[in-house]
Motif scaffolding. Sequence first.
Motif, PDB file in Angstrom:
ATOM      1  N   LYS A 162      48.185  33.705  72.386  1.00 29.17           N
ATOM      2  CA  LYS A 162      48.077  33.687  70.925  1.00 29.17           C
ATOM      3  C   LYS A 162      46.687  34.095  70.463  1.00 29.17           C
ATOM      4  CE  LYS A 162      52.008  32.416  69.187  1.00 29.17           C
ATOM      5  NZ  LYS A 162      52.721  31.466  70.019  1.00 29.17           N
ATOM      6  N   LYS A 163      45.696  33.535  71.136  1.00 25.18           N
ATOM      7  CA  LYS A 163      44.333  33.794  70.672  1.00 25.18           C
ATOM      8  C   LYS A 163      43.978  35.259  70.823  1.00 25.18           C
ATOM      9  CE  LYS A 163      42.187  29.313  71.166  1.00 25.18           C
ATOM     10  NZ  LYS A 163      41.602  28.410  72.160  1.00 25.18           N
ATOM     11  N   GLY A 164      44.454  35.853  71.921  1.00 20.65           N
ATOM     12  CA  GLY A 164      44.185  37.263  72.132  1.00 20.65           C
ATOM     13  C   GLY A 164      44.823  38.102  71.036  1.00 20.65           C
ATOM     14  N   GLN A 165      46.047  37.738  70.703  1.00 19.98           N
ATOM     15  CA  GLN A 165      46.738  38.490  69.653  1.00 19.98           C
ATOM     16  C   GLN A 165      45.989  38.381  68.336  1.00 19.98           C
ATOM     17  OE1 GLN A 165      50.654  36.849  69.797  1.00 19.98           O
ATOM     18  NE2 GLN A 165      51.383  38.417  71.208  1.00 19.98           N
ATOM     19  N   LYS A 166      45.518  37.179  68.109  1.00 18.75           N
ATOM     20  CA  LYS A 166      44.815  36.954  66.855  1.00 18.75           C
ATOM     21  C   LYS A 166      43.547  37.792  66.820  1.00 18.75           C
ATOM     22  CE  LYS A 166      43.134  33.130  64.064  1.00 18.75           C
ATOM     23  NZ  LYS A 166      41.835  32.637  64.516  1.00 18.75           N
ATOM     24  N   ARG A 167      42.831  37.777  67.934  1.00 16.64           N
ATOM     25  CA  ARG A 167      41.596  38.542  67.955  1.00 16.64           C
ATOM     26  C   ARG A 167      41.883  40.026  67.763  1.00 16.64           C
ATOM     27  NH1 ARG A 167      37.046  35.906  69.810  1.00 16.64           N
ATOM     28  NH2 ARG A 167      35.975  37.838  69.342  1.00 16.64           N
ATOM     29  N   MET A 168      42.966  40.489  68.356  1.00 16.13           N
ATOM     30  CA  MET A 168      43.301  41.899  68.215  1.00 16.13           C
ATOM     31  C   MET A 168      43.585  42.214  66.756  1.00 16.13           C
ATOM     32  SD  MET A 168      46.245  44.124  70.078  1.00 16.13           S
ATOM     33  CE  MET A 168      47.653  43.608  69.178  1.00 16.13           C
ATOM     34  N   ARG A 169      44.385  41.347  66.144  1.00 16.01           N
ATOM     35  CA  ARG A 169      44.735  41.591  64.751  1.00 16.01           C
ATOM     36  C   ARG A 169      43.480  41.620  63.890  1.00 16.01           C
ATOM     37  NH1 ARG A 169      47.485  37.016  63.127  1.00 16.01           N
ATOM     38  NH2 ARG A 169      45.701  36.513  61.874  1.00 16.01           N
ATOM     39  N   GLU A 170      42.624  40.660  64.121  1.00 17.25           N
ATOM     40  CA  GLU A 170      41.407  40.595  63.310  1.00 17.25           C
ATOM     41  C   GLU A 170      40.568  41.851  63.483  1.00 17.25           C
ATOM     42  OE1 GLU A 170      40.857  35.771  63.320  1.00 17.25           O
ATOM     43  OE2 GLU A 170      39.653  37.035  64.651  1.00 17.25           O
ATOM     44  N   ALA A 171      40.480  42.288  64.725  1.00 18.09           N
ATOM     45  CA  ALA A 171      39.659  43.464  64.979  1.00 18.09           C
ATOM     46  C   ALA A 171      40.233  44.683  64.267  1.00 18.09           C
ATOM     47  CB  ALA A 171      39.577  43.720  66.478  1.00 18.09           C
ATOM     48  N   PHE A 172      41.540  44.822  64.339  1.00 12.98           N
ATOM     49  CA  PHE A 172      42.158  45.965  63.658  1.00 12.98           C
ATOM     50  C   PHE A 172      41.949  45.867  62.155  1.00 12.98           C
ATOM     51  CE2 PHE A 172      44.512  47.067  67.504  1.00 12.98           C
ATOM     52  CZ  PHE A 172      44.481  48.440  67.405  1.00 12.98           C
ATOM     53  N   GLU A 173      42.180  44.687  61.646  1.00 10.36           N
ATOM     54  CA  GLU A 173      42.011  44.526  60.207  1.00 10.36           C
ATOM     55  C   GLU A 173      40.578  44.851  59.812  1.00 10.36           C
ATOM     56  OE1 GLU A 173      43.307  40.566  59.515  1.00 10.36           O
ATOM     57  OE2 GLU A 173      45.416  41.137  59.422  1.00 10.36           O
ATOM     58  N   ASP A 174      39.681  44.453  60.675  1.00 10.53           N
ATOM     59  CA  ASP A 174      38.273  44.639  60.368  1.00 10.53           C
ATOM     60  C   ASP A 174      37.941  46.103  60.114  1.00 10.53           C
ATOM     61  OD1 ASP A 174      35.519  43.664  60.281  1.00 10.53           O
ATOM     62  OD2 ASP A 174      35.299  44.960  62.042  1.00 10.53           O
ATOM     63  N   PHE A 175      38.342  46.965  61.036  1.00  9.62           N
ATOM     64  CA  PHE A 175      37.917  48.349  60.821  1.00  9.62           C
ATOM     65  C   PHE A 175      38.846  49.107  59.881  1.00  9.62           C
ATOM     66  CE2 PHE A 175      40.697  49.448  64.437  1.00  9.62           C
ATOM     67  CZ  PHE A 175      41.236  50.631  63.998  1.00  9.62           C
ATOM     68  N   LEU A 176      40.098  48.679  59.817  1.00 17.81           N
ATOM     69  CA  LEU A 176      41.010  49.388  58.917  1.00 17.81           C
ATOM     70  C   LEU A 176      40.693  49.094  57.458  1.00 17.81           C
ATOM     71  CD1 LEU A 176      44.449  49.060  60.694  1.00 17.81           C
ATOM     72  CD2 LEU A 176      43.160  51.134  60.277  1.00 17.81           C
ATOM     73  N   ASN A 177      40.188  47.907  57.211  1.00 13.89           N
ATOM     74  CA  ASN A 177      39.970  47.549  55.825  1.00 13.89           C
ATOM     75  C   ASN A 177      38.538  47.743  55.375  1.00 13.89           C
ATOM     76  OD1 ASN A 177      42.623  46.855  55.391  1.00 13.89           O
ATOM     77  ND2 ASN A 177      42.313  44.854  56.333  1.00 13.89           N
ATOM     78  N   ALA A 178      37.798  48.485  56.179  1.00 16.35           N
ATOM     79  CA  ALA A 178      36.427  48.758  55.776  1.00 16.35           C
ATOM     80  C   ALA A 178      36.433  49.470  54.424  1.00 16.35           C
ATOM     81  CB  ALA A 178      35.729  49.604  56.828  1.00 16.35           C
ATOM     82  N   ASP A 179      37.383  50.356  54.204  1.00 18.74           N
ATOM     83  CA  ASP A 179      37.566  50.921  52.868  1.00 18.74           C
ATOM     84  C   ASP A 179      39.053  51.239  52.681  1.00 18.74           C
ATOM     85  OD1 ASP A 179      38.016  53.227  54.313  1.00 18.74           O
ATOM     86  OD2 ASP A 179      35.927  53.817  54.160  1.00 18.74           O
ATOM     87  N   ALA A 180      39.359  51.874  51.605  1.00 16.02           N
ATOM     88  CA  ALA A 180      40.771  52.090  51.293  1.00 16.02           C
ATOM     89  C   ALA A 180      41.354  53.284  52.037  1.00 16.02           C
ATOM     90  CB  ALA A 180      40.937  52.285  49.794  1.00 16.02           C
TER      91      ALA A 180
END
Lengths: 977, 156
Positions: free
Chosen positions: A546-564
């Motif tokens: 679970k934690k790995g999945q969460k970290r992956m999701r966060e990382a993706f969200e992090d760079f994808l949402n840097a801008d629109a």
Amino acid sequence: MEGAAATSTSARSNSANNNASSSNGNAASSSRKFTIKPFRSYTQMDTSSAHDTFSSLASAMDEIHNRNASTLSFEELYRNAYNLVLHKHGGLLYEGVQDRLSVHLRRSGAKLVKLAREESAASGNGNGNGGGDQYKLLEEMANCWTEHRITMVMVRDIFMYMDRTYVPQHRKRPVYDLGLWLFRRVVWERSMEDDGNDMEEYEGEQQAMQMSMGNSGPLKSAENDSTLGTVASTLVLQVIHADRQNRLSDAPQRTSLLKELIHMLLELAHANAGQFNDSSVLGARGRRTDQQGGNGVDNIPVYERDFEEVFLGESQDFYRMESTSRLSHSVGLGGANDDISNSTNDNGSKPAAKYSAMEYVHRAQSRLLEEKTRAGLLDLPTQTKSALLRIVETELIERHAKTLVEMEGSGFSSILKVVASSPAVGSVAAASASGRLMMASPARGALGMGAGSRGMLGGMEPSENGVVIDRDRIADLAAMYDLFSRVPSSVNHLRDALSERIRLDGRALVRDQETNVAPPAAFVKGVLDMRERFAAVVSDAMRGEKKGQKRMREAFEDFLNADARAANCLAVYVDELLRVGLRGAEERKVARELDRVIVIFRYLADKDVFEAYYKNHLAKRLLGNKSGSEEAERAMVSLLKAECGYQFTSKLEGMFNDMRISKETAEKYRSHKKGLVNTSTDARDAENGGKPVDVEVSVLSNSHWPSQNVQPCILPTAVKAAMDRFQKYYLTTYTGRKLSWQTFTGSAEIRATLPPIKGSKKSNARRHDLSVTTYQMCILVLFNTQDVLTLKQIRDETHIPEDELRRHLVSLCTPKHRILRKGSKGKGISGDDDTFTYNAEYTSKMTRVKIPMVSMRDATGSATGTAATSGANGIDGGAAAMGGAGAAASRGLVDGSSTVPIAVEEDRRHLLEAAIVRIMKARKILNHNDLVAEVTRQLSGRFAPQPQFVKKRVESLIEREYLERDEGDRRVYRYMA
Amino acid sequence: WEPTKKPAEIQKEEWMAGCHKLQLDSVDKFKKLLPSLDTGFMDREEFGDFYKFCFQFNRSGTHKTLDKDLVVALLKMCLTGGRIQSERLNTYCDFLETTKDESYSKITLDQWRSFLDFSYEYPDADALEKYDESQSAWPVLIDEYCEHMEKLGKKK
């Protein structure tokens, strides 16, 4: 303690048997003694006779020690002991027994010491390498121990009565335990300094022993380093050490020996555990039957002190040394090398002395297994076992977790990099992206890929989606994860590395997109591939934790949402998919592709931006009939609906509905027209060679479609007439509606009749059906009457907006489809006076020609014009099909841009204010931070509002007196009814 | 300091009511009272009302906002004399004058009032260091002022 209890009961039954057997006639004298004075138990047995009795017992004990037990009569001995105790000579008996036992043990202890000395003398220099000789001491000791135990069982049987009566009363040790205790004191803790001449020293020793017993203080030998016990445990450790290095030739034999000794220690420890009144001084303390009691004064836990502690310390040192030497550049541990390279998956290129991270991982894995089996074989108590494993884990994993993760070339990060950059099949952009990554990666995998052949990398298998996932590497990662998961804290290092990698790769993709290296769709493709790979890593290598999945999701969200940008690009990607990518694809593939898209969509915070772009693209697809598959379109919308709810897609569904209704309307209109055709022939139709212009109209609800108010252009009269007819029909059919024509996104088919080319064999006129946009149609029709027109003239005639006009003109002048010739040379259109000439020499192999639109960006470039010669013109508005509808690249909706479009920004403002008012209306009074949190929560389905943005909205609402600040606390807002 | 019904003028009834409240029935008494009208004698609550009144009083017509220039002048009038630290006042006025953000050409009542409270809460530069934009409920204008101050601090 069950074992002890069991033996004692069995012993009892033994003695019962003895009684029975001996009653036959063996010892008539003793039985007589008993029968003569059966009930005169209180008669004092005098001291001398007591001593006599005891000496007979003592000699019996000697016999037992000399393994002559079979000759003795146990019944007689038992009776003697019984009598002694009965006649209050228990103390004498007990002490005597103790003495006898001590003497014997002293003797065997001395023997052992001698042996030990001989040994150390023999192998004085070679500490561990002296061959098998060193084990003699251990063997001897084990023998000694076994014998002692057998002896003690017998002795205990004899003194059973004493055990039952005298011992509890005086809080002494039971005889058996006494034996163990003495064994520890006399043999195990015997100082190596003692001389072998035991008999001479016996008296003194006894004194010393009694003294120490009287004090009950810590034994002298505890401070003395060199006792028989420590020598023995050192030897034991040496054996284990050798075993660890695989240098033990006869391992099974040794382990059984060790097992025996460890058992001995444990038993000794237990014997010492209870608290007994070894001297009358300590009488105050209560007797503890619980044998585990640990803090008594005389309770030095032999096992823990003499073995466990040292053993664990030794293990720690061993593994610390091994692990550090393996990971740093130092030399390995001598003879262990061969074994090492066998147990790893080394490709063979590494020097054996230093491990790569993966080798280390495999090694550590096998080490742990070894330790576990060894602990099992040696029958170590659970506490030691767990402590041991814990130590090994700490030394092998925890301490080096960071190093392992970061190790260049083979660490977790590096392998991740390799996995992340494996080339994707069929995706040029992704391949180029990963190519760049490869350049930076010095890892083994990079070498393989550098050679350019995928075949070199075994285990690579393209997944269904064409993403190559390096299964071998993932297996490596899995091994590492499995190892690390033993120490939960170190797994964090892995997770950190994972999210770091994703972030880095993601940012690289974003950068590529920013610098226009990769078009939006390729960017998304890159992200998709990347996700695929990392998902594989998390699910396979990290066991889907679970934690790995969460970290992956966060990382993706992090760079994808840097801008629109991501939202925008994703929409473009989906557009491409639905237009071209999925055309004719089977249903399963469609579903899979769309699922992938949705996964990325989930990461997006700016869902509304995506929606805006998606809507725009959808409009174009629907109106231009460009959609690859209706089913795919619907599938996509339903996926979005599942993700974001009904509201999100209601407009999109409305668009589909409009299209359906439009088709029906067109159908009805056509049948309506058929009725008219016979009665009235339109005069204007006749002008156009008698062919009426067919109009196909899409009637769109204003609210569902992305609309833009663009002045309708002036249409050719024939088309206009047809449109008017439709309008008349439509408005009479549906009263109360208003039609506004959007000439923006229509398309038309024009039949162009071109003169024969000079010198060509064919002399008849050539015909082409040109498929063009409405604007282009308008432009082309103008050339029906004139050969040369300036930009200004065209604009005046058509009222097409400047930007669009230029764009459409340029696309009519491209080298491939040069229907018009441009007056000026070079880029774009120079100015109002630039001229356009009808190109009579236009050629095309096809009869039907689709004129592609140049993009907005290219409208200012491309197309080098040549001087024009005029020719006969023959473009007539043949069967022109056009859709009047409005869908536009409204301001800000530029593909690939990174900012939030203005229209979306506007929507957000309204949504925010609505949300704020809604919340405040329900709560009346709310703290600022709570309000922001609540608003963010409510809107998270569509976008992630910046706190600053929320604040501005709040201020605006205060300004408009929806809210007010609390007089007392400025951070609190009140809703004003 | 009752709010007046119309900006920029005090109506007679209001004046009379006010006088009555202050128990002024003669010109003599009124003269005696005058020194106490110095804002320096007001406590915080009273001054807060007065401060708010200043804004309301200067509104013209139905406008709800004041022009920036007027605000700067008003602030300097109301807040001098040790009510708040002069450094805060001056830098704030400077900030208002130099800011290029169009949306701040008009100042709202909320922004106006917030500044006073803000100045109470963060009287000097040390206090300002603790200002946390992400947690604050202050108007964005104040946030930006703080950012501005931070930049100034860095330049020094």
